[in-house]
Design an enzyme around this catalytic site. Structure first.
Site, PDB file in Angstrom:
ATOM      1  CE  LYS A   1     -43.808 -36.259 -46.900  1.00  0.00           C
ATOM      2  NZ  LYS A   1     -43.340 -34.911 -46.615  1.00  0.00           N
ATOM      3  CG  ASN A   2     -45.489 -33.718 -49.597  1.00  0.00           C
ATOM      4  OD1 ASN A   2     -45.208 -33.835 -48.396  1.00  0.00           O
ATOM      5  ND2 ASN A   2     -44.599 -33.889 -50.551  1.00  0.00           N
TER       6      ASN A   2
ATOM      7  CB  CYS B   1     -35.739 -33.802 -45.702  1.00  0.00           C
ATOM      8  SG  CYS B   1     -36.727 -35.248 -45.331  1.00  0.00           S
TER       9      CYS B   1
ATOM     10  NE  ARG C   1     -37.174 -28.182 -47.635  1.00  0.00           N
ATOM     11  CZ  ARG C   1     -37.955 -29.226 -47.354  1.00  0.00           C
ATOM     12  NH1 ARG C   1     -37.535 -30.135 -46.503  1.00  0.00           N
ATOM     13  NH2 ARG C   1     -39.131 -29.361 -47.909  1.00  0.00           N
TER      14      ARG C   1
ATOM     15  CG  ASP D   1     -40.729 -35.111 -53.250  1.00  0.00           C
ATOM     16  OD1 ASP D   1     -39.695 -34.446 -53.091  1.00  0.00           O
ATOM     17  OD2 ASP D   1     -41.851 -34.704 -52.920  1.00  0.00           O
TER      18      ASP D   1
ATOM     19  NE  ARG E   1     -40.486 -36.015 -41.704  1.00  0.00           N
ATOM     20  CZ  ARG E   1     -39.896 -35.323 -42.666  1.00  0.00           C
ATOM     21  NH1 ARG E   1     -38.615 -35.380 -42.837  1.00  0.00           N
ATOM     22  NH2 ARG E   1     -40.603 -34.538 -43.455  1.00  0.00           N
TER      23      ARG E   1
HETATM   24  C1  EPZ Z   1     -42.722 -29.434 -51.200  1.00  0.00           C
HETATM   25  O1  EPZ Z   1     -41.711 -28.750 -50.462  1.00  0.00           O
HETATM   26  C2  EPZ Z   1     -42.703 -30.854 -50.688  1.00  0.00           C
HETATM   27  N1  EPZ Z   1     -42.955 -30.832 -49.251  1.00  0.00           N
HETATM   28  C3  EPZ Z   1     -41.362 -31.508 -50.984  1.00  0.00           C
HETATM   29  O2  EPZ Z   1     -41.463 -32.873 -50.618  1.00  0.00           O
HETATM   30  C4  EPZ Z   1     -41.068 -31.426 -52.481  1.00  0.00           C
HETATM   31  O3  EPZ Z   1     -39.770 -31.897 -52.719  1.00  0.00           O
HETATM   32  C5  EPZ Z   1     -41.172 -29.981 -52.959  1.00  0.00           C
HETATM   33  O4  EPZ Z   1     -42.466 -29.417 -52.600  1.00  0.00           O
HETATM   34  C6  EPZ Z   1     -41.006 -29.823 -54.463  1.00  0.00           C
HETATM   35  O5  EPZ Z   1     -41.957 -30.620 -55.114  1.00  0.00           O
HETATM   36  C7  EPZ Z   1     -44.187 -30.669 -48.791  1.00  0.00           C
HETATM   37  O6  EPZ Z   1     -45.158 -30.563 -49.534  1.00  0.00           O
HETATM   38  C8  EPZ Z   1     -44.359 -30.673 -47.322  1.00  0.00           C
HETATM   39  P1  EPZ Z   1     -41.014 -25.663 -52.746  1.00  0.00           P
HETATM   40  P2  EPZ Z   1     -41.648 -27.178 -50.435  1.00  0.00           P
HETATM   41  O7  EPZ Z   1     -41.389 -24.488 -51.942  1.00  0.00           O
HETATM   42  O8  EPZ Z   1     -43.028 -26.640 -50.532  1.00  0.00           O
HETATM   43  C9  EPZ Z   1     -37.238 -22.728 -53.312  1.00  0.00           C
HETATM   44  C10 EPZ Z   1     -40.826 -34.878 -49.578  1.00  0.00           C
HETATM   45  O9  EPZ Z   1     -39.836 -35.638 -49.759  1.00  0.00           O
HETATM   46  N2  EPZ Z   1     -37.970 -21.800 -52.413  1.00  0.00           N
HETATM   47  O10 EPZ Z   1     -41.835 -26.008 -53.940  1.00  0.00           O
HETATM   48  O11 EPZ Z   1     -40.823 -26.764 -49.287  1.00  0.00           O
HETATM   49  C11 EPZ Z   1     -36.756 -23.964 -52.569  1.00  0.00           C
HETATM   50  O12 EPZ Z   1     -35.538 -23.721 -51.907  1.00  0.00           O
HETATM   51  C12 EPZ Z   1     -40.656 -33.369 -49.540  1.00  0.00           C
HETATM   52  O13 EPZ Z   1     -41.968 -35.300 -49.390  1.00  0.00           O
HETATM   53  C13 EPZ Z   1     -37.435 -20.555 -52.176  1.00  0.00           C
HETATM   54  O14 EPZ Z   1     -36.366 -20.186 -52.681  1.00  0.00           O
HETATM   55  O15 EPZ Z   1     -40.883 -26.927 -51.793  1.00  0.00           O
HETATM   56  C14 EPZ Z   1     -36.678 -24.983 -53.682  1.00  0.00           C
HETATM   57  O16 EPZ Z   1     -35.452 -24.843 -54.348  1.00  0.00           O
HETATM   58  C15 EPZ Z   1     -39.235 -32.926 -49.525  1.00  0.00           C
HETATM   59  N3  EPZ Z   1     -38.113 -19.702 -51.334  1.00  0.00           N
HETATM   60  C16 EPZ Z   1     -37.812 -24.577 -54.629  1.00  0.00           C
HETATM   61  O17 EPZ Z   1     -38.136 -23.232 -54.285  1.00  0.00           O
HETATM   62  C17 EPZ Z   1     -39.298 -20.050 -50.758  1.00  0.00           C
HETATM   63  O18 EPZ Z   1     -39.872 -19.249 -50.017  1.00  0.00           O
HETATM   64  C18 EPZ Z   1     -39.078 -25.422 -54.536  1.00  0.00           C
HETATM   65  O19 EPZ Z   1     -39.498 -25.482 -53.185  1.00  0.00           O
HETATM   66  C19 EPZ Z   1     -39.825 -21.325 -51.017  1.00  0.00           C
HETATM   67  C20 EPZ Z   1     -39.142 -22.191 -51.856  1.00  0.00           C
END
Ligand code: EPZ
Length: 418
Positions: free
Chosen positions: A22-23, A116, A121, A305, A397
């Site tokens: 998915k991701n 989610c 986020r 995840d 999803r």
């Molecule tokens: C991806 O989300 C995945 N989603 C998530 O999977 C997964 O949990 C996550 O990576 C971590 O592995 C997709 O790929 C669509 P991040 P993403 O940016 O990219 C902070 C699932 O269940 N952050 O790596 O949104 C954020 O708040 C989903 O399949 C900022 O502060 O995650 C978090 O604490 C849920 N500012 C951390 O970084 C930003 O601009 C990691 O988030 C971006 C992120």
């Protein structure tokens, strides 16, 4: 609303084939607009997130041809129109259109993404990356206008190794003038899959999968054919289900090294596994699982995840286990429902302490988000009696043909619309 009903406590045996990730898919589909030619992506999972992204492509007048497991995307007739909130809020990954449209047209107009509710986020790192490449960002009432006269390569250091920001900056930088270097980049396999796709179209990206990614801008991208990698989170979820209720439970089409952190924890707990080159077989259920501790971390650490489904397995281990969530502030929403099913779990700050083993009994529970829903399914398959999971849309999803795959290995599971 969709509900899933499960009659648990059955032995599961047979084979489950893992779908495309998915991701990775949710980034590959927006990335495909960067070429003016046709991109064919195969091993695409039929999940609602894929449909939501194809709807955005159609809004942008891109030709989309979906058949079983593949999507052919042709952006020759594409128009860069605003992506309304009704489209962007359907999923998190709608934000990849920001980077892709900026990269292609130097302008993107869209709303804050959905997804989610597992934390605040923010998308500040994505936006800072776009600004470093020369874009200006205007934000009013959730609407973002990101535009640039010219995109120029830059050195970008990410404060957090964010998956989304790493991919989005790659998408915006691929056609920028000169060289972009992303430092403290995320290293997840999905990022490598997206970089390979872009390189197959003629991009010049090196270092994906390490913490420094270098992108040498190119003028044009051409057509290509690409395959989505197997979903490591779906694979991990089914392996956990196998450890809970399986005998000779084979999870096929897996890249075991993508789930090393899970497999080593399972071995430590005493789960009987056979690990092949592209499969993992749970030989039988071990009644005497050992307690353990996990702390979620960026790849190759323990995937956030998989934290929620893994917690279910810990309810069956003897002694005290601890789960510390470090990525998302709000990823313990499955815990109250696991308690409803009979688990003994306490939460303090970002750590859940699980006392096991406890017998689980069917109850009415809620899928509060995608992976919390997967945890409910895993728990319900083990629990005695009937469990009803409401808000099951969340689960669809991310898990292709969940009901069919589980039925094939002997589960009693049904999905209904109420
Ligand atoms: C991806 O989300 C995945 N989603 C998530 O999977 C997964 O949990 C996550 O990576 C971590 O592995 C997709 O790929 C669509 P991040 P993403 O940016 O990219 C902070 C699932 O269940 N952050 O790596 O949104 C954020 O708040 C989903 O399949 C900022 O502060 O995650 C978090 O604490 C849920 N500012 C951390 O970084 C930003 O601009 C990691 O988030 C971006 C992120």
């Amino acid at each position: 609303m969709k509900i899933i009903e499960i009659e648990g406590n059955r032995n599961l045996t047979g084979q489950v084939r893992i779908s495309g990730a998915k991701n990775a898919t949710v980034a590959l589909i927006p990335a495909a607009i960067l070429t003016d030619e046709e991109a064919t992506i195969c091993n695409v999972p039929e999940i609602t997130d894929t449909t939501a992204l194809c709807d955005i492509l159609e809004l942008l007048k891109v030709k989309v041809n979906r058949s079983t497991e593949s999507v052919v995307i042709n952006p020759q007739t594409m128009e860069n129109v605003e992506i309304g909130e009704e489209y962007s809020k359907k999923l998190r990954a709608s934000y990849y259109f920001m980077g892709a449209l900026l990269g292609k047209y130097k302008k993107a107009v869209m709303y804050f993404p959905g997804g989610c509710s597992i934390g605040a986020r923010p998308i500040d790192l994505h936006l800072k990356g776009f600004e470093a490449l020369g874009a200006t960002v205007t934000n009013e009432d959730n609407k973002y206008i990101v535009e640039a006269e010219e995109l120029k390569g830059a050195n970008i250091y990410l404060d957090i190794a964010s998956v989304g920001a790493t991919i989005n900056i790659m998408l915006a930088a691929v056609k920028a003038k000169g060289k972009t270097v992303i430092d403290n980049a995320a290293k997840e396999p999905e990022i490598v899959n997206v970089a390979t796709f872009l390189n197959n179209m003629g991009a010049k990206i090196s270092g994906a999968g390490t913490s420094t990614i270098t992108i040498q801008g190119v003028e044009k991208l051409h057509k290509c054919f690409h395959e989505v990698i197997p979903d490591r989170i779906e694979a991990g979820t089914y392996i956990i289900i196998g450890a809970l209720c399986g005998t000779d439970f084979k999870v096929d089409n897996v890249i075991p090294e993508h789930i090393d952190s899970l497999l080593s924890k399972l071995k430590e707990m005493g789960v009987n596994l056979e690990i092949g080159t592209d499969y993992v077989n749970v030989i039988n259920r071990n009644e005497k699982l050992k307690a353990t501790n996990i702390k979620t971390a960026v790849y190759p650490g323990f995937a956030t995840d998989l934290q929620q489904p893994f917690t279910v397995l810990l309810t069956q281990a003897t002694g005290k286990s601890k789960v510390t969530e470090t990525i998302w502030e709000n990823r313990f929403m499955h815990i109250p429902y696991l308690r409803e099913l009979g688990a003994n779990i306490e939460i303090k700050n970002q750590t859940a302490t699980i006392m096991g083993p406890t017998k689980l009994k069917g109850a009415e529970v809620v899928a509060t988000d995608l992976r919390a829903g997967a945890a409910m399914v895993a728990a319900a398959l083990l629990a005695e009696g009937k469990t009803t999971i409401t808000n099951a849309e969340h689960i669809l999803r991310g898990y292709e043909q969940l009901v069919e795959k589980l039925t094939a290995v002997g589960a009693k599971i049904a999905i209904k619309e109420i």
